[in-house]
Design an enzyme around this catalytic site. Structure first.
Site, mmCIF file in Angstrom:
data_model
loop_
_atom_site.group_PDB
_atom_site.id
_atom_site.type_symbol
_atom_site.label_atom_id
_atom_site.label_comp_id
_atom_site.label_asym_id
_atom_site.label_seq_id
_atom_site.Cartn_x
_atom_site.Cartn_y
_atom_site.Cartn_z
ATOM 1 C CG ASP A 30 -2.052 1.009 1.104
ATOM 2 O OD1 ASP A 30 -3.209 0.575 0.954
ATOM 3 O OD2 ASP A 30 -1.784 2.231 1.134
ATOM 4 C CG ASN A 86 -12.166 -0.350 3.812
ATOM 5 O OD1 ASN A 86 -12.602 -0.702 4.914
ATOM 6 N ND2 ASN A 86 -10.967 0.170 3.650
ATOM 7 N N GLY A 92 -15.313 3.883 3.648
ATOM 8 C CA GLY A 92 -14.165 4.664 3.176
ATOM 9 C C GLY A 92 -13.488 4.088 1.952
ATOM 10 C CD GLN A 93 -14.807 0.048 -2.625
ATOM 11 O OE1 GLN A 93 -15.981 -0.070 -2.271
ATOM 12 N NE2 GLN A 93 -14.275 -0.649 -3.596
ATOM 13 C CG HIS A 99 -8.650 -2.872 -2.407
ATOM 14 N ND1 HIS A 99 -9.569 -2.203 -3.174
ATOM 15 C CD2 HIS A 99 -8.477 -2.125 -1.290
ATOM 16 C CE1 HIS A 99 -9.936 -1.098 -2.548
ATOM 17 N NE2 HIS A 99 -9.302 -1.032 -1.385
ATOM 18 C CG HIS A 101 -6.913 -2.682 3.080
ATOM 19 N ND1 HIS A 101 -6.151 -1.556 2.896
ATOM 20 C CD2 HIS A 101 -8.107 -2.425 2.497
ATOM 21 C CE1 HIS A 101 -6.852 -0.643 2.234
ATOM 22 N NE2 HIS A 101 -8.053 -1.147 1.987
HETATM 23 P P1 AMP Z 1 -9.697 1.615 0.186
HETATM 24 O O1 AMP Z 1 -9.829 2.886 1.005
HETATM 25 O O2 AMP Z 1 -10.131 0.397 0.928
HETATM 26 O O3 AMP Z 1 -10.379 1.759 -1.158
HETATM 27 O O4 AMP Z 1 -8.137 1.407 -0.047
HETATM 28 C C1 AMP Z 1 -7.438 1.924 -1.120
HETATM 29 C C2 AMP Z 1 -5.987 1.825 -0.749
HETATM 30 O O5 AMP Z 1 -5.215 1.999 -1.918
HETATM 31 C C3 AMP Z 1 -5.521 2.879 0.264
HETATM 32 O O6 AMP Z 1 -5.016 2.236 1.418
HETATM 33 C C4 AMP Z 1 -4.440 3.649 -0.505
HETATM 34 O O7 AMP Z 1 -3.366 4.015 0.316
HETATM 35 C C5 AMP Z 1 -4.036 2.646 -1.552
HETATM 36 N N1 AMP Z 1 -3.471 3.216 -2.767
HETATM 37 C C6 AMP Z 1 -3.940 4.248 -3.490
HETATM 38 N N2 AMP Z 1 -3.188 4.454 -4.587
HETATM 39 C C7 AMP Z 1 -2.200 3.516 -4.544
HETATM 40 C C8 AMP Z 1 -1.090 3.188 -5.377
HETATM 41 N N3 AMP Z 1 -0.834 3.882 -6.509
HETATM 42 N N4 AMP Z 1 -0.276 2.168 -5.017
HETATM 43 C C9 AMP Z 1 -0.508 1.472 -3.887
HETATM 44 N N5 AMP Z 1 -1.558 1.718 -3.067
HETATM 45 C C10 AMP Z 1 -2.385 2.721 -3.381
#
Ligand code: AMP
Ligand code: ZN
Length: 113
Positions: A30, A86, A92-93, A99, A101
C-alpha cells in the site's frame, strides 16, 4: 478496465512494489501504509467491490484471502494480522477494484474506526 488504478498496476502501467502474484491474484505494498505490513491483494479480474462480486467470483474472492494468509506466513506474522475489505462510502472505499488489505506487524485495535 481502462481507467482503473489497480488494473493499471496489474498491467505494469503504473509502478507498485509487487509482493506476490499468481494466476488469479496480485499483491503489492500500500502506498500509505497503516501498519508495518500493509499489503493490498487484488483479483486480476476487475471486480468493482464485494457488493458487485457474483457467485462465479467466489473462487477468486477466496483466493485473495488465501494469498493474504500466505504473505502473512512469509512475513512471519505469527502474532496475528487482519484482512479488511472496505465496501462503499461508509467504509471509506476509495479505489473501486476489489482489494483485501493485509495489516500486521503491530497490535490492531478493535473495533476498527
Ligand atoms: P480503500 O480505502 O479500501 O479503497 O483502499 C485503497 C488503498 O489503496 C488505500 O489504502 C491507498 O493508500 C491505496 N493506494 C492508493 N493508490 C495507490 C497506489 N498507486 N499504489 C498502492 N496503493 C495505493
Ligand atoms: Zn480494476
Amino acid at each position: 478496465m481502462l481507467n482503473c488504478l489497480f488494473c493499471r498496476i496489474i498491467a505494469g502501467e503504473i509502478p507498485a512494489n509487487k509482493v506476490y502474484e499468481d494466476a488469479d491474484t496480485f499483491a503489492f505494498e500500500d502506498l500509505h501504509p497503516q501498519a508495518p505490513t500493509h499489503v493490498l491483494v487484488v483479483p486480476k479480474k476487475h471486480i468493482a467491490d464485494l457488493a458487485e462480486a457474483a457467485a462465479t467470483d467466489a473462487n477468486v474472492v477466496g483466493l485473495c484471502q488465501l494469498a493474504a494468509a500466505e504473505i502473512a506466513r512469509q512475513r512471519g506474522l505469527s502474532k496475528g494480522y487482519r484482512t479488511v475489505v472496505n465496501v462503499g462510502p461508509d467504509a471509506g472505499q476509495t479505489v473501486f477494484h476489489l482489494h483485501v488489505h493485509l495489516l500486521g506487524g503491530r497490535s490492531l485495535s478493535w473495533p476498527p474506526g
